[in-house]
Design an enzyme around this catalytic site. Structure first.
Site, PDB file in Angstrom:
ATOM      1  N   GLY A 222      -4.944 -41.037 -43.220  1.00  0.00           N
ATOM      2  CA  GLY A 222      -4.816 -42.261 -44.014  1.00  0.00           C
ATOM      3  C   GLY A 222      -6.071 -42.706 -44.722  1.00  0.00           C
ATOM      4  O   GLY A 222      -6.103 -43.796 -45.296  1.00  0.00           O
ATOM      5  N   GLU A 263      -6.329 -36.659 -38.718  1.00  0.00           N
ATOM      6  CA  GLU A 263      -5.349 -35.855 -39.473  1.00  0.00           C
ATOM      7  C   GLU A 263      -5.369 -36.239 -40.954  1.00  0.00           C
ATOM      8  O   GLU A 263      -4.398 -36.797 -41.475  1.00  0.00           O
ATOM      9  CB  GLU A 263      -3.940 -36.110 -38.922  1.00  0.00           C
ATOM     10  CG  GLU A 263      -3.786 -35.860 -37.442  1.00  0.00           C
ATOM     11  CD  GLU A 263      -2.540 -36.532 -36.871  1.00  0.00           C
ATOM     12  OE1 GLU A 263      -1.778 -37.184 -37.612  1.00  0.00           O
ATOM     13  OE2 GLU A 263      -2.327 -36.403 -35.661  1.00  0.00           O
ATOM     14  N   PRO A 264      -6.464 -35.985 -41.659  1.00  0.00           N
ATOM     15  CA  PRO A 264      -6.517 -36.381 -43.070  1.00  0.00           C
ATOM     16  C   PRO A 264      -5.691 -35.457 -43.960  1.00  0.00           C
ATOM     17  O   PRO A 264      -5.736 -34.237 -43.803  1.00  0.00           O
ATOM     18  CB  PRO A 264      -8.007 -36.232 -43.404  1.00  0.00           C
ATOM     19  CG  PRO A 264      -8.487 -35.163 -42.467  1.00  0.00           C
ATOM     20  CD  PRO A 264      -7.689 -35.314 -41.203  1.00  0.00           C
ATOM     21  N   GLY A 265      -4.940 -36.038 -44.859  1.00  0.00           N
ATOM     22  CA  GLY A 265      -4.221 -35.265 -45.871  1.00  0.00           C
ATOM     23  C   GLY A 265      -4.877 -35.502 -47.225  1.00  0.00           C
ATOM     24  O   GLY A 265      -5.638 -34.677 -47.735  1.00  0.00           O
ATOM     25  N   ARG A 302       5.164 -39.313 -57.355  1.00  0.00           N
ATOM     26  CA  ARG A 302       4.473 -40.467 -56.773  1.00  0.00           C
ATOM     27  C   ARG A 302       4.507 -41.730 -57.642  1.00  0.00           C
ATOM     28  O   ARG A 302       4.684 -42.826 -57.103  1.00  0.00           O
ATOM     29  CB  ARG A 302       3.028 -40.099 -56.416  1.00  0.00           C
ATOM     30  CG  ARG A 302       2.960 -38.981 -55.352  1.00  0.00           C
ATOM     31  CD  ARG A 302       1.568 -38.773 -54.802  1.00  0.00           C
ATOM     32  NE  ARG A 302       1.167 -39.836 -53.921  1.00  0.00           N
ATOM     33  CZ  ARG A 302       0.385 -40.819 -54.254  1.00  0.00           C
ATOM     34  NH1 ARG A 302      -0.174 -40.870 -55.448  1.00  0.00           N
ATOM     35  NH2 ARG A 302       0.107 -41.770 -53.393  1.00  0.00           N
ATOM     36  N   CYS A 332      16.283 -36.720 -66.942  1.00  0.00           N
ATOM     37  CA  CYS A 332      17.355 -37.620 -67.340  1.00  0.00           C
ATOM     38  C   CYS A 332      17.442 -38.769 -66.331  1.00  0.00           C
ATOM     39  O   CYS A 332      18.388 -38.864 -65.539  1.00  0.00           O
ATOM     40  CB  CYS A 332      18.657 -36.841 -67.410  1.00  0.00           C
ATOM     41  SG  CYS A 332      19.925 -37.772 -68.222  1.00  0.00           S
ATOM     42  N   GLU A 333      16.451 -39.594 -66.348  1.00  0.00           N
ATOM     43  CA  GLU A 333      16.216 -40.645 -65.341  1.00  0.00           C
ATOM     44  C   GLU A 333      14.925 -41.300 -65.835  1.00  0.00           C
ATOM     45  O   GLU A 333      14.105 -40.618 -66.439  1.00  0.00           O
ATOM     46  CB  GLU A 333      15.929 -39.938 -64.007  1.00  0.00           C
ATOM     47  CG  GLU A 333      15.897 -40.763 -62.786  1.00  0.00           C
ATOM     48  CD  GLU A 333      17.243 -40.704 -62.039  1.00  0.00           C
ATOM     49  OE1 GLU A 333      17.559 -41.697 -61.449  1.00  0.00           O
ATOM     50  OE2 GLU A 333      17.946 -39.677 -62.095  1.00  0.00           O
ATOM     51  N   TYR A 360       0.586 -34.446 -52.070  1.00  0.00           N
ATOM     52  CA  TYR A 360       1.945 -34.940 -52.299  1.00  0.00           C
ATOM     53  C   TYR A 360       2.349 -34.810 -53.778  1.00  0.00           C
ATOM     54  O   TYR A 360       3.082 -35.640 -54.297  1.00  0.00           O
ATOM     55  CB  TYR A 360       2.078 -36.399 -51.798  1.00  0.00           C
ATOM     56  CG  TYR A 360       1.510 -36.593 -50.410  1.00  0.00           C
ATOM     57  CD1 TYR A 360       2.179 -36.087 -49.310  1.00  0.00           C
ATOM     58  CD2 TYR A 360       0.292 -37.232 -50.205  1.00  0.00           C
ATOM     59  CE1 TYR A 360       1.647 -36.223 -48.026  1.00  0.00           C
ATOM     60  CE2 TYR A 360      -0.251 -37.377 -48.933  1.00  0.00           C
ATOM     61  CZ  TYR A 360       0.433 -36.867 -47.857  1.00  0.00           C
ATOM     62  OH  TYR A 360      -0.098 -36.995 -46.593  1.00  0.00           O
TER      63      TYR A 360
HETATM   64  N1  PLP Z   1      -0.748 -37.880 -39.927  1.00  0.00           N
HETATM   65  C1  PLP Z   1       0.525 -38.309 -39.939  1.00  0.00           C
HETATM   66  C2  PLP Z   1       1.261 -38.396 -38.649  1.00  0.00           C
HETATM   67  C3  PLP Z   1       1.140 -38.673 -41.147  1.00  0.00           C
HETATM   68  O1  PLP Z   1       2.391 -39.107 -41.156  1.00  0.00           O
HETATM   69  C4  PLP Z   1       0.388 -38.559 -42.364  1.00  0.00           C
HETATM   70  C5  PLP Z   1       0.977 -38.918 -43.659  1.00  0.00           C
HETATM   71  O2  PLP Z   1       2.074 -39.283 -43.834  1.00  0.00           O
HETATM   72  C6  PLP Z   1      -0.920 -38.080 -42.291  1.00  0.00           C
HETATM   73  C7  PLP Z   1      -1.461 -37.750 -41.063  1.00  0.00           C
HETATM   74  C8  PLP Z   1      -1.769 -37.911 -43.525  1.00  0.00           C
HETATM   75  O3  PLP Z   1      -1.944 -39.090 -44.234  1.00  0.00           O
HETATM   76  P1  PLP Z   1      -2.953 -39.123 -45.462  1.00  0.00           P
HETATM   77  O4  PLP Z   1      -2.515 -38.086 -46.426  1.00  0.00           O
HETATM   78  O5  PLP Z   1      -2.843 -40.497 -46.014  1.00  0.00           O
HETATM   79  O6  PLP Z   1      -4.303 -38.835 -44.902  1.00  0.00           O
END
Ligand code: PLP
Length: 402
Positions: A222, A263-265, A302, A332-333, A360
């Site tokens: 997050g 858990e960074p995405g 997004r 088409c939206e 994403y």
């Molecule tokens: N961990 C969990 C359990 C999640 O659900 C998410 C995103 O939905 C993430 C990590 C990654 O979040 P972000 O991409 O905001 O770092």
């Protein structure tokens, strides 16, 4: 916003591979990983890339090479991670709302598992008892994140076991002799405020004494990255410092130390990615000038799904006079990427670059309107490599019974 890849590199990629196209800058991913790893080196930390953001196996392999682990949200992501060469001990599977059989598959693969319901926890206990250390996802009842759709820890969220159900959790653990190694929370996405993580830890402090075999505190992902000009990334150095102080000021009985997992995405892959699209039609309605591109919400959902802002540059005409455009797709939206956005003058055929498309972006792409999914390219050491071919008509028919 400064371009990380040069306009020329992006235009070259568009010329060589066509559009719409996703382009990822490998070294940018490494830079983000190293920033995070170095900030958190003051604590015993393991970083797991939340690969739901972008799962191309070439990207996964690259991330593995940087030294990062991987967090998965489905058993298929677990399989992709193993396919990309991660060892099971480097893979974390954080499940939600799934059939127990999927957890069994993950356990067969020997990966770390976080469980988010009492029902799954009980089934896990009945099958594995004390033999398989496991994590529990807690819903801490904290409101956090950029907007409600990406907030996951509040008191009406579906995610995790509500913290107020501690008694039921304890009963399930006791009755089944479970080995609870990890407590996990993930409160949302786009979090800039370090205090949110501190609040989460404070909720967990209440729980820690109830799980004597605990070894890991998993604080999820997050971390905010800038999307709009003028926005700032979360300061990870300060965040690490604050988290360290929070633990130092609240020593756990017996001086026990925990490993911290993250858990960074977005933090790792958002800014590495650009979606390139060609302007197909200019439509001046008097009130609004529309610039339609050969893409849409089928490729980058997004803006329509989360009202997300994606910075756009007209890389074909960087010196052009600034004008206001509403940038749309060809679906088409209603698929507006940006309304009344000031951009360098657009001509039909120009290439627009959509920023922050690494996380994403492709991952949420679909074949809506029977359009092809874009190709993906990774630029590493200055060399562009195709890492996913553009769909062809055969792909649209592939799984249909003809
Ligand atoms: N961990 C969990 C359990 C999640 O659900 C998410 C995103 O939905 C993430 C990590 C990654 O979040 P972000 O991409 O905001 O770092």
């Amino acid at each position: 916003m400064p371009l990380q890849l040069s306009r020329e590199e992006l235009l070259d990629a568009a010329r060589e591979f066509g559009t719409p196209l996703y382009v990822y800058h490998a070294e940018r991913i490494k830079e983000q990983y190293q920033k995070l790893a170095s900030a958190f080196s003051i604590l015993d930390t393991d970083i797991f890339y939340a690969c739901k953001a972008l799962t191309n196996v070439n990207v996964l392999r690259y991330i593995r090479e940087t030294g990062c682990n991987v967090d998965c949200s489905s058993v298929n992501e677990v399989k992709l991670a193993l396919h990309a060469g991660f060892a099971p001990s480097q893979v974390l599977y954080t499940s939600n709302g799934i059939a127990f059989s999927e957890i069994e598959e993950a356990a067969d693969a020997g990966v770390h598992i976080n469980i988010d319901s009492l029902s799954n926890l009980e089934q896990f206990g009945k099958k594995y008892g004390h033999s398989y250390p496991v994590g529990i996802r807690i819903r801490p009842n904290i409101m956090a994140g950029g907007n409600l759709k990406i907030s996951t820890g509040h008191d009406t969220s579906k995610f995790g076991i509500p913290v107020n159900q501690l008694q039921q959790i304890e009963e399930t653990v006791r009755q089944n002799n479970l080995f609870i190694r990890t407590l996990h929370i993930h409160t949302g996405s786009d979090i800039k405020d370090a205090d949110v993580f501190v609040q989460g830890i404070e909720v967990l402090f209440e729980l820690i004494p109830h799980f004597p075999e605990l070894e890991v505190i998993d604080l999820g992902g997050g971390f905010k990255v800038p999307y709009e000009p003028g926005e700032e990334e979360i300061n990870v150095t300060q965040l690490a410092q604050k988290i360290k102080e929070t633990f130092d000021n609240h020593p756990v009985a017996g001086g026990k130390k925990f490993r911290l997992w993250f858990e960074p995405g977005k933090f790792l892959v958002s800014e590495c990615g650009y979606m390139l699209a060609e302007v197909t039609v200019l439509k001046d309605t008097g009130a609004i000038e529309f610039a339609a591109v050969n893409s849409g919400l089928n490729h980058l959902i997004r803006p329509m799904m989360y009202d997300a802002y994606h910075h756009i540059e007209n890389i074909s005409n960087p010196g052009g006079k600034k004008k206001l455009y509403t940038v749309t797709g060809n679906i088409c939206e209603t698929d507006t990427f940006a309304s009344n956005r000031e951009l360098n003058e657009i001509r039909e055929g120009d290439i627009l670059a959509f920023f922050n498309a690494g996380a994403y972006g492709f991952e949420m792409a679909s074949n809506y309107n029977s359009r092809f999914k874009p190709a993906e390219v990774m630029i590493r050491d200055g060399r562009a490599q195709l890492i996913r071919q553009r769909d062809t008509f055969d792909d649209l028919l592939r799984k249909q019974v003809l």
